[in-house]
Motif scaffolding. Structure first.
Motif, short mmCIF file in Angstrom:
data_model
loop_
_atom_site.label_atom_id
_atom_site.label_comp_id
_atom_site.label_asym_id
_atom_site.label_seq_id
_atom_site.Cartn_x
_atom_site.Cartn_y
_atom_site.Cartn_z
N LEU A 81 -34.92 4.15 27.94
CA LEU A 81 -34.86 4.39 26.28
C LEU A 81 -33.81 3.67 25.85
CD1 LEU A 81 -36.71 5.64 23.98
CD2 LEU A 81 -35.06 7.40 24.26
N GLN A 82 -33.69 2.76 25.21
CA GLN A 82 -32.49 2.19 24.51
C GLN A 82 -32.33 2.86 23.11
OE1 GLN A 82 -30.17 -0.10 25.83
NE2 GLN A 82 -28.99 0.53 23.71
N MET A 83 -31.28 3.49 22.81
CA MET A 83 -31.16 3.99 21.71
C MET A 83 -29.96 3.37 20.92
SD MET A 83 -31.58 8.01 22.98
CE MET A 83 -30.22 8.01 23.82
N ASN A 84 -30.28 2.83 19.74
CA ASN A 84 -29.31 2.09 19.10
C ASN A 84 -29.04 2.81 17.41
OD1 ASN A 84 -28.90 0.08 20.81
ND2 ASN A 84 -30.70 -1.08 19.79
N SER A 85 -28.09 2.71 16.90
CA SER A 85 -27.83 3.23 15.49
C SER A 85 -28.04 4.74 15.49
CB SER A 85 -28.75 2.66 14.62
OG SER A 85 -28.30 1.34 14.21
N LEU A 86 -27.56 5.45 16.64
CA LEU A 86 -27.83 6.82 16.58
C LEU A 86 -27.04 7.69 15.63
CD1 LEU A 86 -26.90 7.00 20.58
CD2 LEU A 86 -29.10 7.78 19.41
N LYS A 87 -27.76 8.55 15.35
CA LYS A 87 -27.41 9.65 14.39
C LYS A 87 -27.18 11.11 14.73
CE LYS A 87 -30.57 7.27 11.15
NZ LYS A 87 -31.85 7.22 10.13
N PRO A 88 -26.58 11.90 14.05
CA PRO A 88 -26.36 13.24 14.73
C PRO A 88 -27.61 14.08 14.95
CG PRO A 88 -24.79 13.01 12.99
CD PRO A 88 -25.72 11.60 12.85
N GLU A 89 -28.60 13.63 13.93
CA GLU A 89 -29.95 14.57 14.15
C GLU A 89 -30.63 13.93 15.44
OE1 GLU A 89 -28.86 12.96 11.38
OE2 GLU A 89 -30.47 11.62 10.56
N ASP A 90 -30.30 12.77 16.19
CA ASP A 90 -30.70 12.57 17.29
C ASP A 90 -30.19 13.38 18.65
OD1 ASP A 90 -30.21 9.18 16.36
OD2 ASP A 90 -32.39 10.27 16.36
N THR A 91 -29.12 13.96 18.36
CA THR A 91 -28.59 15.24 19.32
C THR A 91 -29.68 16.13 19.73
OG1 THR A 91 -26.63 15.27 18.52
CG2 THR A 91 -27.12 16.91 19.83
N ALA A 92 -29.96 15.81 21.12
CA ALA A 92 -31.14 16.75 21.87
C ALA A 92 -31.08 16.46 23.47
CB ALA A 92 -32.63 16.25 21.55
N VAL A 93 -31.79 17.27 24.05
CA VAL A 93 -32.09 16.91 25.36
C VAL A 93 -33.27 16.01 25.57
CG1 VAL A 93 -32.66 17.97 27.86
CG2 VAL A 93 -31.34 19.11 26.07
N TYR A 94 -33.13 14.99 26.10
CA TYR A 94 -33.99 14.02 26.24
C TYR A 94 -34.78 14.11 27.75
CZ TYR A 94 -32.78 11.77 22.06
OH TYR A 94 -32.38 11.58 20.61
N TYR A 95 -35.95 14.37 27.72
CA TYR A 95 -36.85 14.22 28.63
C TYR A 95 -37.70 12.95 29.04
CZ TYR A 95 -35.74 19.28 28.35
OH TYR A 95 -35.17 20.53 28.19
N CYS A 96 -37.82 12.66 30.35
CA CYS A 96 -38.74 11.68 30.72
C CYS A 96 -40.05 12.39 30.93
CB CYS A 96 -38.11 10.86 32.05
SG CYS A 96 -39.25 9.72 32.65
N ALA A 97 -41.42 11.69 30.92
CA ALA A 97 -42.51 12.53 31.10
C ALA A 97 -43.32 11.18 31.57
CB ALA A 97 -42.95 12.86 29.92
N ALA A 98 -44.30 11.72 32.56
CA ALA A 98 -45.32 10.92 33.08
C ALA A 98 -46.72 11.58 32.73
CB ALA A 98 -45.38 10.70 34.76
N SER A 99 -47.80 10.77 32.20
CA SER A 99 -49.23 11.05 31.75
C SER A 99 -50.09 10.17 31.90
CB SER A 99 -48.96 11.50 30.36
OG SER A 99 -50.19 11.85 29.94
N LYS A 100 -51.26 10.63 32.36
CA LYS A 100 -52.51 9.71 32.33
C LYS A 100 -52.82 9.39 31.14
CE LYS A 100 -52.80 9.40 36.88
NZ LYS A 100 -52.98 8.11 37.50
N SER A 101 -52.57 10.14 30.06
CA SER A 101 -52.86 9.91 28.70
C SER A 101 -52.17 8.70 27.92
CB SER A 101 -52.91 11.08 27.82
OG SER A 101 -53.93 12.28 28.37
N TRP A 102 -52.62 7.93 27.08
CA TRP A 102 -52.00 7.30 26.05
C TRP A 102 -51.27 7.96 24.98
CZ3 TRP A 102 -48.95 3.29 25.53
CH2 TRP A 102 -48.61 2.54 24.24
N ALA A 103 -52.18 8.90 24.28
CA ALA A 103 -51.88 9.42 23.17
C ALA A 103 -51.16 10.74 23.58
CB ALA A 103 -52.98 9.80 22.32
N VAL A 104 -49.95 10.74 24.29
CA VAL A 104 -49.56 11.89 24.85
C VAL A 104 -48.88 12.81 24.04
CG1 VAL A 104 -47.29 10.53 25.41
CG2 VAL A 104 -47.94 12.39 26.84
N THR A 105 -49.20 14.08 24.53
CA THR A 105 -48.64 15.30 23.74
C THR A 105 -47.98 16.23 25.01
OG1 THR A 105 -50.61 16.51 23.85
CG2 THR A 105 -50.21 15.06 22.04
N VAL A 106 -47.32 17.09 24.54
CA VAL A 106 -46.51 17.84 25.52
C VAL A 106 -47.55 18.44 26.59
CG1 VAL A 106 -45.40 20.01 25.77
CG2 VAL A 106 -44.51 18.59 24.19
#
Length: 122
Positions: A81-106
């Motif tokens: 995940l390339q993240m550019n022009s970062l903003k304070p509101e981008d502050t978070a814990v970022y999680y990688c996820a694997a799914s068989k679904s394309w329209a992936v939700t939690v």
């Protein structure tokens, strides 16, 4: 079974860039759509971006569109995940996820990484 390990998080100033990596174990990496989610303190986990099995198609949340880009290297079992022009509101814990679904939700995520903290602050 797929194990995911994120790296690349840290502290960055507003307007800066970071590149997150997620290394996957196992020989089934290329059979999963891969996604990034994030969770800010006190908020629900939210979708950021997804990439399909071959890497030929991606979809990015409106909140980061034009600033973040997801990619994958199936030969290295890694998603980025390339993240550019970062903003304070981008502050978070970022999680990688694997799914068989394309329209992936939690609820549709099959495997999660442990998360990596990204803090955007001056």
């Amino acid at each position: 079974q797929v194990q995911l390990v994120e790296s690349g998080g840290g502290l960055v100033q507003p307007g800066g860039s970071l590149r997150l990596s997620c290394a996957a174990s196992g020989r089934t990496f290329s059979t999963y759509n891969m996604a990034w989610f994030r969770q800010a303190s006190g908020k629900e986990r939210e979708f950021v971006a997804v990439i399909n099995l071959s890497g030929g198609s991606t979809y990015t949340a409106a909140s980061v569109k034009g600033r973040f880009a997801i990619s994958r290297d199936n030969a290295k079992n890694t998603v980025y995940l390339q993240m550019n022009s970062l903003k304070p509101e981008d502050t978070a814990v970022y999680y990688c996820a694997a799914s068989k679904s394309w329209a992936v939700t939690v609820p549709q995520v099959d495997y999660w990484g442990q998360g990596t903290q990204v803090t955007v602050s001056a």
